[in-house]
Design a protein around this motif. Sequence first.
Motif, PDB file in Angstrom:
ATOM      1  N   SER A  11      56.636   2.145  60.051  1.00  0.00           N
ATOM      2  CA  SER A  11      56.520   0.734  59.929  1.00  0.00           C
ATOM      3  C   SER A  11      56.791   0.169  58.143  1.00  0.00           C
ATOM      4  CB  SER A  11      55.389  -0.162  60.502  1.00  0.00           C
ATOM      5  OG  SER A  11      54.218   0.297  59.759  1.00  0.00           O
ATOM      6  N   ARG A  12      57.390  -0.935  58.181  1.00  0.00           N
ATOM      7  CA  ARG A  12      57.498  -1.490  56.844  1.00  0.00           C
ATOM      8  C   ARG A  12      56.074  -1.134  56.064  1.00  0.00           C
ATOM      9  NH1 ARG A  12      61.826  -1.876  54.034  1.00  0.00           N
ATOM     10  NH2 ARG A  12      62.687  -2.877  55.718  1.00  0.00           N
ATOM     11  N   ASP A  13      54.780  -1.549  56.774  1.00  0.00           N
ATOM     12  CA  ASP A  13      53.780  -1.657  56.156  1.00  0.00           C
ATOM     13  C   ASP A  13      53.197  -0.294  55.733  1.00  0.00           C
ATOM     14  OD1 ASP A  13      53.354  -4.358  55.979  1.00  0.00           O
ATOM     15  OD2 ASP A  13      52.206  -4.388  57.681  1.00  0.00           O
ATOM     16  N   ASP A  14      53.493   0.771  56.647  1.00  0.00           N
ATOM     17  CA  ASP A  14      53.114   2.069  56.469  1.00  0.00           C
ATOM     18  C   ASP A  14      53.862   2.772  55.318  1.00  0.00           C
ATOM     19  OD1 ASP A  14      50.994   2.195  58.170  1.00  0.00           O
ATOM     20  OD2 ASP A  14      52.211   2.972  59.787  1.00  0.00           O
ATOM     21  N   GLU A  15      55.287   2.455  55.211  1.00  0.00           N
ATOM     22  CA  GLU A  15      56.178   2.864  54.325  1.00  0.00           C
ATOM     23  C   GLU A  15      55.703   2.544  52.947  1.00  0.00           C
ATOM     24  OE1 GLU A  15      60.524   1.775  52.848  1.00  0.00           O
ATOM     25  OE2 GLU A  15      60.422   2.449  55.095  1.00  0.00           O
ATOM     26  N   THR A  16      55.335   1.222  52.717  1.00  0.00           N
ATOM     27  CA  THR A  16      54.911   0.693  51.500  1.00  0.00           C
ATOM     28  C   THR A  16      53.429   1.530  51.178  1.00  0.00           C
ATOM     29  OG1 THR A  16      55.883  -1.666  51.907  1.00  0.00           O
ATOM     30  CG2 THR A  16      54.097  -1.494  50.157  1.00  0.00           C
ATOM     31  N   ARG A  17      52.687   1.540  51.941  1.00  0.00           N
ATOM     32  CA  ARG A  17      51.293   2.114  51.623  1.00  0.00           C
ATOM     33  C   ARG A  17      51.605   3.692  51.341  1.00  0.00           C
ATOM     34  NH1 ARG A  17      47.611   1.791  56.596  1.00  0.00           N
ATOM     35  NH2 ARG A  17      46.408   3.223  55.182  1.00  0.00           N
ATOM     36  N   GLY A  18      52.556   4.311  52.051  1.00  0.00           N
ATOM     37  CA  GLY A  18      52.884   5.694  51.871  1.00  0.00           C
ATOM     38  C   GLY A  18      53.645   5.920  50.543  1.00  0.00           C
ATOM     39  N   LEU A  19      54.445   4.846  49.925  1.00  0.00           N
ATOM     40  CA  LEU A  19      54.954   4.811  48.686  1.00  0.00           C
ATOM     41  C   LEU A  19      53.758   4.771  47.660  1.00  0.00           C
ATOM     42  CD1 LEU A  19      58.521   2.963  49.585  1.00  0.00           C
ATOM     43  CD2 LEU A  19      58.141   5.419  48.864  1.00  0.00           C
ATOM     44  N   TRP A  20      53.145   4.084  47.708  1.00  0.00           N
ATOM     45  CA  TRP A  20      51.977   3.676  46.657  1.00  0.00           C
ATOM     46  C   TRP A  20      51.110   5.002  46.547  1.00  0.00           C
ATOM     47  CZ3 TRP A  20      52.263   0.808  42.678  1.00  0.00           C
ATOM     48  CH2 TRP A  20      53.037  -0.495  42.935  1.00  0.00           C
ATOM     49  N   LEU A  21      50.610   5.568  47.751  1.00  0.00           N
ATOM     50  CA  LEU A  21      49.940   6.681  47.840  1.00  0.00           C
ATOM     51  C   LEU A  21      50.582   7.853  46.996  1.00  0.00           C
ATOM     52  CD1 LEU A  21      48.099   6.372  51.034  1.00  0.00           C
ATOM     53  CD2 LEU A  21      47.005   6.579  48.969  1.00  0.00           C
ATOM     54  N   GLY A  22      51.991   7.963  47.615  1.00  0.00           N
ATOM     55  CA  GLY A  22      52.659   9.157  46.958  1.00  0.00           C
ATOM     56  C   GLY A  22      52.793   8.767  45.425  1.00  0.00           C
ATOM     57  N   LEU A  23      52.885   7.607  44.818  1.00  0.00           N
ATOM     58  CA  LEU A  23      52.879   7.253  43.631  1.00  0.00           C
ATOM     59  C   LEU A  23      51.766   7.712  42.678  1.00  0.00           C
ATOM     60  CD1 LEU A  23      54.719   6.590  41.099  1.00  0.00           C
ATOM     61  CD2 LEU A  23      53.702   4.097  41.704  1.00  0.00           C
ATOM     62  N   LEU A  24      50.472   7.389  43.269  1.00  0.00           N
ATOM     63  CA  LEU A  24      49.339   7.930  42.830  1.00  0.00           C
ATOM     64  C   LEU A  24      49.142   9.287  42.789  1.00  0.00           C
ATOM     65  CD1 LEU A  24      46.479   7.448  41.890  1.00  0.00           C
ATOM     66  CD2 LEU A  24      45.581   7.306  44.435  1.00  0.00           C
ATOM     67  N   GLY A  25      49.644  10.139  43.877  1.00  0.00           N
ATOM     68  CA  GLY A  25      49.638  11.596  43.875  1.00  0.00           C
ATOM     69  C   GLY A  25      50.290  12.191  42.749  1.00  0.00           C
ATOM     70  N   VAL A  26      51.585  11.470  42.558  1.00  0.00           N
ATOM     71  CA  VAL A  26      52.676  11.984  41.390  1.00  0.00           C
ATOM     72  C   VAL A  26      52.056  11.597  40.035  1.00  0.00           C
ATOM     73  CG1 VAL A  26      54.813  11.071  40.364  1.00  0.00           C
ATOM     74  CG2 VAL A  26      54.882  11.678  42.791  1.00  0.00           C
ATOM     75  N   ALA A  27      51.468  10.789  39.887  1.00  0.00           N
ATOM     76  CA  ALA A  27      50.617  10.342  38.702  1.00  0.00           C
ATOM     77  C   ALA A  27      49.572  11.407  38.283  1.00  0.00           C
ATOM     78  CB  ALA A  27      49.926   8.993  38.605  1.00  0.00           C
ATOM     79  N   ILE A  28      49.077  11.688  39.261  1.00  0.00           N
ATOM     80  CA  ILE A  28      47.815  12.882  39.131  1.00  0.00           C
ATOM     81  C   ILE A  28      48.540  14.243  39.036  1.00  0.00           C
ATOM     82  CG2 ILE A  28      46.274  14.379  40.317  1.00  0.00           C
ATOM     83  CD1 ILE A  28      45.437  11.642  41.854  1.00  0.00           C
ATOM     84  N   PHE A  29      49.818  14.491  39.671  1.00  0.00           N
ATOM     85  CA  PHE A  29      50.491  15.630  39.627  1.00  0.00           C
ATOM     86  C   PHE A  29      51.307  15.928  38.070  1.00  0.00           C
ATOM     87  CE2 PHE A  29      50.749  15.907  44.392  1.00  0.00           C
ATOM     88  CZ  PHE A  29      49.514  16.654  44.462  1.00  0.00           C
ATOM     89  N   ALA A  30      51.505  14.545  37.751  1.00  0.00           N
ATOM     90  CA  ALA A  30      52.409  14.622  36.502  1.00  0.00           C
ATOM     91  C   ALA A  30      51.854  15.146  35.311  1.00  0.00           C
ATOM     92  CB  ALA A  30      52.804  13.091  36.136  1.00  0.00           C
ATOM     93  N   LEU A  31      50.324  15.340  35.279  1.00  0.00           N
ATOM     94  CA  LEU A  31      49.378  15.735  34.162  1.00  0.00           C
ATOM     95  C   LEU A  31      49.514  17.300  34.560  1.00  0.00           C
ATOM     96  CD1 LEU A  31      46.676  13.362  33.632  1.00  0.00           C
ATOM     97  CD2 LEU A  31      48.874  13.744  32.253  1.00  0.00           C
TER      98      LEU A  31
END
Length: 314
Positions: A11-31
């Motif tokens: 759904s649109r809401d799940d997709e948005t939440r998924g993208l934000w959580l994915g971005l958080l994971g990426v920020a952690i992995f970036a280091l």
Amino acid sequence: MVPQALHALPSRDDETRGLWLGLLGVAIFALTLPMTRMAVGPAEAPQLPPLFVTAGRAGFAGLLSIVYLLAVRAPRPRRTQLAAFIVSALGTVVGFPLFLALALRHVDAMHAAVVTGLLPLATAVAAAQWLRQRPSAGFWVCAVAGCALVVAFALLRGSGRLSLADALLLGAVASAAVGYVAGARLAAQMPAEQVICWVLVLSLPLTLPVTLLAWPVAPVRAISWGAFAYVALFSMWLGFFAWYRGLALGGTVRVSQVQLVQPFLSLLAAVPLLGEHLDAATVAFSLAVIATVFLGKKMPTHRSNRIQRTGERP
């Protein structure tokens, strides 16, 4: 059989939440890149052995995972899930960190960041094949454009040829892509946090003995031990809590494209952590890649024809 959760488009809401959580994971992995470089040290001043960093980060995170799984009373994985757990472990516990640590002995974090920028496309290709997702042509154009920008940046900064370190980094990309997709499949069947915990716990018979055998005998700087603690706690454990949850909620092919910003977050982090130099060209490429991510987010993703026709269920 493919789990039902993987058939339906988010759904649109799940997709948005998924993208934000994915971005958080990426920020952690970036280091992970600058921290791994700091942990292993350059070839002229080596610190922790790459094999120790690889096994140790998974071993310590595996011990934390035992505590977590007991605390939440997580059920044991089903026998039918073991193959996916093994694939995920080979990709994310063994392949990616080992190839990365070996490569970072010989290249700096910025160099590694631009090469591993190919990871989003590799993950999307693996997901499309394994999870039977069909992104639109426009989505693929955005993904390829983003990766082309990463390659162009690498060629601009590199010598125009692949070194052994580059080959190791490409091996890390392939390993992580397959491991991520296997983990995303499992995250559609159980809480995402439990996926990485079980991956790490099932890997303990390998990672703990190797950690002890590869334990450093020479003196190691305190800052290298601190960097090792980061990759063990965040890169190997907490980052996956957010990452797998994001992939499961927003769709693996779509959320994986958030990784396009990861190499440039790594570049930015390498400046204060390692003293590496960031210039205007790097900023320009970073902005261009981020633009392709937002364009790709607007492109539709479809189910496979086979799933639409048969309504296949577990």
